[in-house]
Write an enzyme that holds these catalytic residues in place. Structure first.
Site, PDB file in Angstrom:
ATOM      1  N   ASP A 256       7.426  12.734   1.032  1.00 35.04           N
ATOM      2  CA  ASP A 256       7.554  11.751  -0.557  1.00 35.04           C
ATOM      3  C   ASP A 256       6.006  12.541  -0.702  1.00 35.04           C
ATOM      4  O   ASP A 256       5.312  12.848  -0.063  1.00 35.04           O
ATOM      5  CB  ASP A 256       8.142  10.293  -0.776  1.00 35.04           C
TER       6      ASP A 256
ATOM      7  N   GLU B 232       5.682   6.483   0.809  1.00 43.34           N
ATOM      8  CA  GLU B 232       4.787   6.206   0.909  1.00 43.34           C
ATOM      9  C   GLU B 232       3.538   6.480   0.006  1.00 43.34           C
ATOM     10  O   GLU B 232       2.888   5.255  -0.184  1.00 43.34           O
ATOM     11  CB  GLU B 232       3.947   7.131   2.072  1.00 43.34           C
TER      12      GLU B 232
HETATM   13  N1  BES Z   1      -2.644   9.545   3.258  1.00 41.51           N
HETATM   14  C1  BES Z   1      -3.165   8.578   2.685  1.00 41.51           C
HETATM   15  C2  BES Z   1      -3.825   8.280   3.192  1.00 41.51           C
HETATM   16  C3  BES Z   1      -4.585   8.139   3.342  1.00 41.51           C
HETATM   17  C4  BES Z   1      -5.744   9.451   3.655  1.00 41.51           C
HETATM   18  C5  BES Z   1      -6.355   7.773   4.563  1.00 41.51           C
HETATM   19  C6  BES Z   1      -6.427  10.280   4.096  1.00 41.51           C
HETATM   20  C7  BES Z   1      -6.820   7.774   5.015  1.00 41.51           C
HETATM   21  C8  BES Z   1      -8.134   8.996   4.653  1.00 41.51           C
HETATM   22  C9  BES Z   1      -1.663   8.109   1.921  1.00 41.51           C
HETATM   23  O1  BES Z   1      -1.163   8.948   1.581  1.00 41.51           O
HETATM   24  C10 BES Z   1      -2.169   7.486   0.686  1.00 41.51           C
HETATM   25  O2  BES Z   1      -2.537   8.299  -0.481  1.00 41.51           O
HETATM   26  N2  BES Z   1      -2.248   6.407   0.561  1.00 41.51           N
HETATM   27  C11 BES Z   1      -2.472   5.413  -1.099  1.00 41.51           C
HETATM   28  C12 BES Z   1      -1.741   4.418  -0.280  1.00 41.51           C
HETATM   29  C13 BES Z   1      -0.313   4.217  -0.979  1.00 41.51           C
HETATM   30  C14 BES Z   1      -0.219   2.273  -1.218  1.00 41.51           C
HETATM   31  C15 BES Z   1      -0.530   4.646  -2.253  1.00 41.51           C
HETATM   32  C16 BES Z   1      -3.868   5.431  -0.894  1.00 41.51           C
HETATM   33  O3  BES Z   1      -4.912   5.032   0.090  1.00 41.51           O
HETATM   34  O4  BES Z   1      -4.058   5.074  -1.656  1.00 41.51           O
HETATM   35 MN    MN Z   2      -0.300  10.112   2.801  1.00 44.36          MN
HETATM   36 MN    MN Z   3      -1.251  10.349  -0.437  1.00 43.78          MN
END
Ligand code: BES
Ligand code: MN
Ligand code: MN
Length: 457
Positions: A88, A152
């Site tokens: 996604d 995710e």
């Molecule tokens: N891939 C990211 C997380 C990430 C990006 C970790 C860059 C470290 C470096 C993940 O898809 C993401 O965006 N996570 C969200 C949380 C989610 C619950 C919406 C975030 O970190 O905001």
């Molecule tokens: Mn991600």
């Molecule tokens: Mn992300």
């Protein structure tokens, strides 16, 4: 290994074209208008896993978007790696800031521009192609399970349920994820941590209807003004967060650990120029590396209320809103932090308004132990293909399911990400560089080889 190199060189263009096809599917999990696309994307991922040589491949329905599972068990006595990723993507807006349409990938200056190119289609697909390489060259050294989810970006709520219901199927020795970034291609690094998250929404209500700001203004509290004041009070003059109990239990690092963390290259002038800011901001007593890695933070993600259309309208709005998130570090508990936030926000509201606070999703922080055999295997794999040992760094983002891999499945996670901070994740013009894509495909088989070897010892 030469056979891997030869196979990958021969199939390079196809690998890329297949990724571009995935990027053409607008699998936006947050937007229900894309539910059919999300489903179509899950089917496409399934198809690709089958073609690569996976078995037991299945699109598993959930109450939300489906999870794609597939595996290849060559010998139950060998170690098993559970590869996690997400198909996604974030919504693409604001659309007018994209230089090319978000779901029509283009390659420009060696970079793939498309929503999801780095987060996470381009990254999880490296695992599918690395797996294909090992299968087709008869060199798979361990068992592999794939679990690619579709929620995710909206908090992985249904994946938590799936873990509980599929403990046997998901049995493994470690979880491997490429969904984070590196410092640069010249300075490879591995994230050893993810921050947790507590996401809140607040509404401030004043009078029972919008009012003429000339007739009533000055006599009735303006919810937008009150909300702005309340939000401003959440940080003190040192930019510490003022919610009582917020820092309780926050793990403080030793002076030696902090010194080590700050050894990672960081150029403040370049950082400021890149972002177009004249001065940095943050919690007193901590460096930028610490502020974005080991310290908890509080951010306003959006704030609205009253008239925001064209021109000027004089009004005293009845309501104002904000979305506020907090990034958490060990050992903060996101449910407890959400409760503390709610209690505090309600308490600081003046009697002139009513406040409602609701919690969205959340997740716990996670730290990978650097003495784990899989972490060492990842380091060695990166050294093999980058010619340099990777630096361990604490990442600032969140992947909420990772803490549950440990809690529910008892598994540690290694975050072997190949993105760059400049990839514009969640932003217009997201990109993933071709060299990162191919370097990832080249590096991943080494991880499996070293992990299998080092686990035996
Ligand atoms: N891939 C990211 C997380 C990430 C990006 C970790 C860059 C470290 C470096 C993940 O898809 C993401 O965006 N996570 C969200 C949380 C989610 C619950 C919406 C975030 O970190 O905001
Ligand atoms: Mn991600
Ligand atoms: Mn992300």
């Amino acid at each position: 290994m030469q056979v891997w190199k030869d196979y990958q060189a021969q199939h390079k263009d196809r690998f890329l074209n297949e990724l571009l096809d995935l990027l053409r599917i607008p699998s936006v999990s947050a937007d229900s208008r894309h539910n059919d696309d999300t489903k179509r994307c899950a089917e496409a991922v399934k198809q690709r896993l089958v073609e690569a040589g996976a078995e037991n491949v299945e699109v598993c329905p959930t109450a939300g978007h489906p999870i794609v599972y597939g595996d290849k068990i060559i010998d139950p006595s060998l170690p098993t790696v559970l590869v996690y990723g997400h198909y996604d993507v974030q919504p693409p807006d604001p659309l007018d800031l994209w230089t090319s349409p978000p779901f029509e990938p283009v390659i420009k200056d060696g970079k793939i521009y498309a929503r999801g190119s780095a987060d996470d289609k381009g990254q999880f697909y490296m695992h599918v192609k690395a797996f294909e390489t090992m299968i087709k060259t008869n060199t798979l050294p361990c068992n592999i399970k794939f679990m690619i989810e579709g929620e995710e970006e909206v908090g992985s709520n249904n994946l938590g349920i799936f873990l509980n219901d599929n403990k046997e199927r998901l049995k493994a020795d470690v979880v491997l994820i490429s969904d984070t970034s590196m410092i640069s291609m010249d300075t490879p690094s591995i994230d050893t941590g993810l921050r947790g998250l507590a996401y809140m929404e607040v509404a401030v209500t004043g009078p029972n209807r919008d009012l003429h700001s000339g007739v009533y203004g000055g006599a009735v509290a303006n919810p937008a003004t009150i909300l702005a004041k309340m939000i401003a009070s959440l940080h003190d003059e040192n930019n510490h967060i003022t919610i009582p109990g917020f820092y309780d239990g926050v793990q403080e690092l030793s002076a030696a650990e902090r010194e080590n963390l700050n050894k990672a290259p960081f150029d403040e002038a370049e950082y400021k120029t890149d972002l177009g800011v004249d001065e940095l901001w943050g919690e007193k007593g901590y460096t930028t590396i610490e502020r974005t890695g080991i310290r908890p933070t509080l951010e306003v993600n959006g704030i609205w209320g009253g008239y925001t259309g064209e021109g000027a309208k004089t009004v005293l709005p009845a309501k104002a809103f904000a979305k506020i998130s907090m990034r958490l570090v060990p050992n903060q508990d996101w449910v407890k932090i959400s409760d503390l936030f709610k209690a505090h926000f309600e308490k600081i509201a003046p009697k002139s308004v009513k406040v409602t606070v609701t919690a969205h999703h959340g997740g716990s922080p996670y730290v990978t132990p650097t003495d784990h055999v899989a972490f060492k295997a990842a380091s060695k794999a990166i050294s093999a293909t980058f010619g340099k040992d990777p630096i361990p760094v604490r990442g600032g983002g969140s992947i909420p399911i990772v803490a549950l891999f440990e809690k529910v499945l008892g598994l540690k996670t290694v975050l072997m990400g190949f993105g760059l901070d400049s990839d514009n994740l969640h932003s217009p013009n997201e990109k993933y560089e071709l060299v990162n894509f191919y370097k990832g495909i080249e590096t991943i088989p080494y991880f499996h080889q070293y992990f299998a070897e080092m686990s035996r010892k």
